[in-house]
Motif scaffolding. Structure first.
Motif, PDB file in Angstrom:
ATOM      1  N   CYS A  96      13.774  -2.942   8.194  1.00 20.62           N
ATOM      2  CA  CYS A  96      12.913  -2.539   9.313  1.00 20.62           C
ATOM      3  C   CYS A  96      11.931  -1.430   8.942  1.00 20.62           C
ATOM      4  CB  CYS A  96      13.751  -2.086  10.494  1.00 20.62           C
ATOM      5  SG  CYS A  96      14.712  -3.403  11.275  1.00 20.62           S
ATOM      6  N   ALA A  97      12.084  -0.808   7.787  1.00 19.33           N
ATOM      7  CA  ALA A  97      11.171   0.270   7.403  1.00 19.33           C
ATOM      8  C   ALA A  97       9.755  -0.258   7.283  1.00 19.33           C
ATOM      9  CB  ALA A  97      11.613   0.888   6.079  1.00 19.33           C
ATOM     10  N   ALA A  98       8.807   0.507   7.793  1.00 17.61           N
ATOM     11  CA  ALA A  98       7.408   0.085   7.737  1.00 17.61           C
ATOM     12  C   ALA A  98       6.507   1.309   7.635  1.00 17.61           C
ATOM     13  CB  ALA A  98       7.040  -0.731   8.968  1.00 17.61           C
ATOM     14  N   GLU A  99       5.415   1.140   6.950  1.00 16.54           N
ATOM     15  CA  GLU A  99       4.356   2.153   6.885  1.00 16.54           C
ATOM     16  C   GLU A  99       3.136   1.548   7.562  1.00 16.54           C
ATOM     17  OE1 GLU A  99       2.518   5.806   5.974  1.00 16.54           O
ATOM     18  OE2 GLU A  99       4.623   5.210   5.851  1.00 16.54           O
ATOM     19  N   PHE A 100       2.564   2.286   8.488  1.00 20.49           N
ATOM     20  CA  PHE A 100       1.473   1.745   9.294  1.00 20.49           C
ATOM     21  C   PHE A 100       0.243   2.633   9.190  1.00 20.49           C
ATOM     22  CE2 PHE A 100      -0.801   1.530  13.408  1.00 20.49           C
ATOM     23  CZ  PHE A 100      -1.181   0.200  13.359  1.00 20.49           C
ATOM     24  N   ALA A 101      -0.931   2.009   9.201  1.00 20.23           N
ATOM     25  CA  ALA A 101      -2.205   2.726   9.269  1.00 20.23           C
ATOM     26  C   ALA A 101      -3.013   2.137  10.408  1.00 20.23           C
ATOM     27  CB  ALA A 101      -2.969   2.604   7.957  1.00 20.23           C
ATOM     28  N   SER A 102      -3.608   2.986  11.212  1.00 15.01           N
ATOM     29  CA  SER A 102      -4.378   2.503  12.358  1.00 15.01           C
ATOM     30  C   SER A 102      -5.511   1.592  11.897  1.00 15.01           C
ATOM     31  CB  SER A 102      -4.941   3.683  13.139  1.00 15.01           C
ATOM     32  OG  SER A 102      -3.888   4.468  13.676  1.00 15.01           O
ATOM     33  N   PRO A 103      -5.816   0.560  12.676  1.00 17.00           N
ATOM     34  CA  PRO A 103      -6.895  -0.366  12.300  1.00 17.00           C
ATOM     35  C   PRO A 103      -8.213   0.357  12.060  1.00 17.00           C
ATOM     36  CG  PRO A 103      -5.619  -1.257  14.121  1.00 17.00           C
ATOM     37  CD  PRO A 103      -5.139   0.147  13.917  1.00 17.00           C
ATOM     38  N   GLU A 113      -4.305   4.794   0.294  1.00 17.03           N
ATOM     39  CA  GLU A 113      -3.716   4.258   1.521  1.00 17.03           C
ATOM     40  C   GLU A 113      -3.119   2.884   1.274  1.00 17.03           C
ATOM     41  OE1 GLU A 113      -5.677   2.493   5.520  1.00 17.03           O
ATOM     42  OE2 GLU A 113      -6.116   4.618   5.176  1.00 17.03           O
ATOM     43  N   TRP A 114      -3.842   2.032   0.584  1.00 19.43           N
ATOM     44  CA  TRP A 114      -3.331   0.687   0.270  1.00 19.43           C
ATOM     45  C   TRP A 114      -2.074   0.768  -0.583  1.00 19.43           C
ATOM     46  CZ3 TRP A 114      -5.736  -4.584   0.050  1.00 19.43           C
ATOM     47  CH2 TRP A 114      -6.638  -4.777   1.110  1.00 19.43           C
ATOM     48  N   GLN A 115      -2.060   1.673  -1.561  1.00 17.15           N
ATOM     49  CA  GLN A 115      -0.882   1.808  -2.415  1.00 17.15           C
ATOM     50  C   GLN A 115       0.337   2.233  -1.602  1.00 17.15           C
ATOM     51  OE1 GLN A 115      -2.379   4.562  -5.314  1.00 17.15           O
ATOM     52  NE2 GLN A 115      -3.380   2.973  -6.539  1.00 17.15           N
ATOM     53  N   ARG A 116       0.139   3.143  -0.665  1.00 17.27           N
ATOM     54  CA  ARG A 116       1.240   3.594   0.187  1.00 17.27           C
ATOM     55  C   ARG A 116       1.748   2.445   1.062  1.00 17.27           C
ATOM     56  NH1 ARG A 116      -1.399   6.965   2.791  1.00 17.27           N
ATOM     57  NH2 ARG A 116      -1.603   5.970   4.816  1.00 17.27           N
ATOM     58  N   LEU A 117       0.824   1.697   1.655  1.00 18.34           N
ATOM     59  CA  LEU A 117       1.201   0.588   2.518  1.00 18.34           C
ATOM     60  C   LEU A 117       1.938  -0.505   1.755  1.00 18.34           C
ATOM     61  CD1 LEU A 117      -2.137   0.443   4.532  1.00 18.34           C
ATOM     62  CD2 LEU A 117       0.102   0.973   5.502  1.00 18.34           C
ATOM     63  N   PHE A 118       1.464  -0.806   0.546  1.00 19.30           N
ATOM     64  CA  PHE A 118       2.129  -1.833  -0.261  1.00 19.30           C
ATOM     65  C   PHE A 118       3.492  -1.351  -0.739  1.00 19.30           C
ATOM     66  CE2 PHE A 118      -1.641  -4.317  -0.149  1.00 19.30           C
ATOM     67  CZ  PHE A 118      -1.315  -5.588  -0.600  1.00 19.30           C
ATOM     68  N   LYS A 119       3.595  -0.082  -1.078  1.00 21.96           N
ATOM     69  CA  LYS A 119       4.860   0.437  -1.600  1.00 21.96           C
ATOM     70  C   LYS A 119       5.975   0.307  -0.568  1.00 21.96           C
ATOM     71  CE  LYS A 119       7.486   2.552  -4.594  1.00 21.96           C
ATOM     72  NZ  LYS A 119       7.321   3.967  -4.962  1.00 21.96           N
ATOM     73  N   VAL A 120       5.708   0.706   0.660  1.00 22.60           N
ATOM     74  CA  VAL A 120       6.743   0.697   1.689  1.00 22.60           C
ATOM     75  C   VAL A 120       6.961  -0.700   2.263  1.00 22.60           C
ATOM     76  CG1 VAL A 120       7.432   1.621   3.938  1.00 22.60           C
ATOM     77  CG2 VAL A 120       6.306   3.118   2.273  1.00 22.60           C
ATOM     78  N   ASN A 121       5.877  -1.415   2.549  1.00 24.71           N
ATOM     79  CA  ASN A 121       5.973  -2.680   3.275  1.00 24.71           C
ATOM     80  C   ASN A 121       6.290  -3.893   2.410  1.00 24.71           C
ATOM     81  OD1 ASN A 121       5.300  -1.638   5.908  1.00 24.71           O
ATOM     82  ND2 ASN A 121       3.212  -1.393   5.179  1.00 24.71           N
ATOM     83  N   ALA A 122       5.966  -3.841   1.130  1.00 29.54           N
ATOM     84  CA  ALA A 122       6.164  -5.009   0.267  1.00 29.54           C
ATOM     85  C   ALA A 122       7.034  -4.705  -0.947  1.00 29.54           C
ATOM     86  CB  ALA A 122       4.813  -5.568  -0.186  1.00 29.54           C
ATOM     87  N   THR A 123       6.716  -3.632  -1.668  1.00 29.79           N
ATOM     88  CA  THR A 123       7.461  -3.343  -2.893  1.00 29.79           C
ATOM     89  C   THR A 123       8.894  -2.933  -2.602  1.00 29.79           C
ATOM     90  OG1 THR A 123       5.406  -2.608  -3.953  1.00 29.79           O
ATOM     91  CG2 THR A 123       7.482  -1.972  -5.005  1.00 29.79           C
ATOM     92  N   ALA A 124       9.103  -2.061  -1.627  1.00 26.37           N
ATOM     93  CA  ALA A 124      10.447  -1.545  -1.356  1.00 26.37           C
ATOM     94  C   ALA A 124      11.434  -2.642  -0.951  1.00 26.37           C
ATOM     95  CB  ALA A 124      10.389  -0.446  -0.303  1.00 26.37           C
ATOM     96  N   PRO A 125      11.090  -3.565  -0.052  1.00 30.07           N
ATOM     97  CA  PRO A 125      12.055  -4.635   0.255  1.00 30.07           C
ATOM     98  C   PRO A 125      12.452  -5.460  -0.967  1.00 30.07           C
ATOM     99  CG  PRO A 125      10.361  -4.540   1.938  1.00 30.07           C
ATOM    100  CD  PRO A 125       9.921  -3.618   0.838  1.00 30.07           C
TER     101      PRO A 125
END
Length: 245
Positions: A96-103, A113-125
């Motif tokens: 359920c962990a997610a990193e979000f950035a406002s549209p 920002e993209w690296q942070r979003l990919f790390k939490v939302n895709a790489t970590a799982p």
């Protein structure tokens, strides 16, 4: 707290367990008898969920603070080793962990920002599943649930790095589900909850009337069912959740 004990003696890791869907998922799993490993960035939030589970009569959880944005391979290996050493088994993971950035327009987004979003939302799982695979493979019946997002499933303008990261998660899901297809005791599904009254939704739609949305608890009840024996026949499925479905 419901207490049907269908997950009694099972150990389930829940990421993002400090709030929103992760918190609701942890409570729902504990209500079914699971020993829950609460993983999140903020220890104080995890401790509150811990107290809620204990107060409701659930099995004593474990707490594992981790910042998924900063974690590396060794951190994920340590997580798996700790679960194996202290709890001796792992029967499921609810991601359920997610990193979000406002549209915002792509022209205003940064590589960081993209690296942070990919790390939490895709790489970590991926990394958590890989590190925990020996424990999962040893379980009599292991279930892993990924939480997708509608904008990752059908990307649209302004959702940028968040949508791209969730789309990458969906691609990972399809690859991993196919690789695990031959293991009868190991199943993987991806659930897209749709709009729910969560902290993420409050950020993306601040002016919205949240009383019209489904609650995290409603989604969590179905996730707990999917995690348990009722979900045994479902594997490799992309499930678009809707209330009452």
């Amino acid at each position: 707290m419901e207490n049907n004990q269908l997950l009694k003696d099972r150990v389930i890791l829940v990421t993002g367990a400090g709030q929103g869907l992760g918190r609701a998922g942890a409570l729902a799993l504990a209500a079914r008898g699971a020993t829950v490993v609460l993983l999140g960035r903020t220890t104080g939030k995890l401790e509150k969920v811990y107290d809620e589970i204990v107060a409701a009569g659930g099995p004593m959880p474990a707490i594992f603070p981790m910042d998924l944005e900063k974690a590396g391979d060794q951190d994920f290996e340590t997580l798996a080793q700790t679960i194996g050493y202290q709890l001796r088994r792992l029967d499921g993971i609810l991601h359920c962990a997610a990193e979000f950035a406002s549209p915002s327009p792509l022209s205003q987004q940064t590589a960081e920002e993209w690296q942070r979003l990919f790390k939490v939302n895709a790489t970590a799982p991926f990394a958590i599943n890989r590190a925990c695979l020996p424990l999962l493979a040893a379980a009599p019946e292991a279930s892993v649930i990924l939480i997708g997002e509608s904008h990752g499933h059908a990307p649209t303008a302004y959702w940028g790095g968040f949508a791209a990261a969730k789309a990458a998660l969906e691609a990972y899901f399809r690859i991993q589900a196919e690789e695990w297809a031959g293991q009868a005791n190991l199943r993987l599904n991806l659930v897209i909850p749709g709009p729910i009254n969560s902290p993420q939704r409050a950020k993306s739609h601040p002016g919205e009337d949240k009383t019209t949305l489904a609650s995290p608890e409603a989604v969590a009840a179905d996730l707990a069912e999917l995690m348990g024996p009722e979900g045994r026949s479902r594997r490799g499925e992309l499930i678009e959740w809707s209330a009452g479905a």
